[in-house]
Design an enzyme around this catalytic site. Structure first.
Site, PDB file in Angstrom:
ATOM      1  N   GLU A   1       0.848  -1.196   0.000  1.00 17.13           N
ATOM      2  CA  GLU A   1       0.000   0.000   0.000  1.00 17.13           C
ATOM      3  C   GLU A   1       0.880   1.242   0.000  1.00 17.13           C
ATOM      4  OE1 GLU A   1      -2.357   2.897  -0.130  1.00 17.13           O
ATOM      5  OE2 GLU A   1      -3.330   0.933  -0.191  1.00 17.13           O
TER       6      GLU A   1
ATOM      7  N   THR B   1     -10.285   4.865  -4.047  1.00 13.32           N
ATOM      8  CA  THR B   1     -11.269   3.978  -3.414  1.00 13.32           C
ATOM      9  C   THR B   1     -12.178   4.764  -2.479  1.00 13.32           C
ATOM     10  OG1 THR B   1      -9.781   2.101  -3.547  1.00 13.32           O
ATOM     11  CG2 THR B   1     -11.541   1.962  -1.909  1.00 13.32           C
TER      12      THR B   1
ATOM     13  N   SER C   1     -18.021   6.641  -6.016  1.00 17.10           N
ATOM     14  CA  SER C   1     -19.431   7.004  -5.856  1.00 17.10           C
ATOM     15  C   SER C   1     -20.243   6.056  -4.976  1.00 17.10           C
ATOM     16  CB  SER C   1     -20.084   7.063  -7.231  1.00 17.10           C
ATOM     17  OG  SER C   1     -20.119   5.761  -7.791  1.00 17.10           O
ATOM     18  N   ALA C   2     -19.684   4.913  -4.599  1.00 13.23           N
ATOM     19  CA  ALA C   2     -20.365   3.910  -3.766  1.00 13.23           C
ATOM     20  C   ALA C   2     -21.399   3.098  -4.539  1.00 13.23           C
ATOM     21  CB  ALA C   2     -21.002   4.536  -2.523  1.00 13.23           C
ATOM     22  N   ILE C   3     -21.529   3.320  -5.830  1.00 12.19           N
ATOM     23  CA  ILE C   3     -22.533   2.624  -6.627  1.00 12.19           C
ATOM     24  C   ILE C   3     -22.042   1.233  -7.019  1.00 12.19           C
ATOM     25  CG2 ILE C   3     -23.791   2.621  -8.820  1.00 12.19           C
ATOM     26  CD1 ILE C   3     -23.679   5.710  -8.701  1.00 12.19           C
TER      27      ILE C   3
ATOM     28  N   VAL D   1       5.738   1.932  -4.648  1.00 13.32           N
ATOM     29  CA  VAL D   1       6.582   1.183  -5.582  1.00 13.32           C
ATOM     30  C   VAL D   1       7.324   2.170  -6.479  1.00 13.32           C
ATOM     31  CG1 VAL D   1       6.588  -0.445  -7.508  1.00 13.32           C
ATOM     32  CG2 VAL D   1       5.076  -0.827  -5.547  1.00 13.32           C
TER      33      VAL D   1
ATOM     34  N   HIS E   1     -22.647  -0.970  -9.735  1.00 11.71           N
ATOM     35  CA  HIS E   1     -23.244  -0.806 -11.059  1.00 11.71           C
ATOM     36  C   HIS E   1     -23.946  -2.073 -11.529  1.00 11.71           C
ATOM     37  CE1 HIS E   1     -21.675   3.176 -11.920  1.00 11.71           C
ATOM     38  NE2 HIS E   1     -20.601   2.801 -11.251  1.00 11.71           N
TER      39      HIS E   1
END
Length: 194
Positions: A18, A28, A32-34, A159, A36
């Site tokens: 990370e 992340t 939009s939290a959608i 990285v 799809h």
């Protein structure tokens, strides 16, 4: 996070690198939290297939991880006949992609279903499989589950170099090195750089 979680099911040594000080601090966290439904993606594309499959998998994944999932459906509004034409195209594409229950709502049914929608809306594409889930909670839960199952998380590992070796790859940050047989690039907006 989800990739590490899936790989944790096998007899592998998995390390998640990370870049930031914590997970879900980049794109992340800001998405939009959608969840799809799959009607937007090009017919027959991998994205279309994965949208539909991911939408079908998400309720179970969220139950397993203890993350709230809300299957609220989605509406794409049409305000004129040009919009209706576009929505009919999306309807055909979505059906070809295998999106379940997709249909066009006319004004009366639309306003009955969602009374706060603009009175100017004359139709809408309704996808009952559309949903929302908090991307931050989902990521944290997935990585936590992966770590519970043996995945190592290295934070602050930006990285800066990847070299092929006789046994795989040598991945370096400014201060650390990891050697791996395989590399899965899940670097989001930095995927091209990695």
């Amino acid at each position: 996070g989800m990739t590490a979680r899936a790989l944790a099911r096998f007899a592998l040594k998995v390390c998640l690198l990370e870049k930031e000080n914590d997970v879900a601090t980049g794109a992340t966290k800001a998405n939009s939290a959608i969840v799809h439904a799959g009607f937007d993606a090009k017919e027959g594309s991998l994205k279309a297939a994965l949208n539909v499959k991911g939408s079908q998998m998400m309720p179970q994944v969220c139950r397993e991880l203890g993350v709230k999932y809300q299957n609220n459906g989605s509406l794409v509004l049409g305000f004129d006949e040009d919009d209706r034409h576009t929505l009919n195209d999306l309807l055909a594409r979505g059906r070809a992609n295998g999106v379940a229950g997709l249909r066009l709502l006319e004004a009366d049914e639309l306003h009955q279903k969602e009374p706060l929608v603009s009175e100017r809306a004359i139709c809408a594409l309704y996808a009952p499989t559309g949903a929302i889930v908090c991307p931050y909670e989902l990521t944290v839960a997935a990585i936590g589950n992966a770590m519970d199952n043996g995945v190592t998380l290295k934070r602050n590992f930006a990285v800066c170099d990847i070299r092929e070796t006789a046994d795989g790859y040598r991945i370096a940050s400014e201060t650390d090195v990891v050697e791996a047989r395989f590399v899965v690039n899940c670097a989001g907006v930095y995927a091209d750089r990695v």
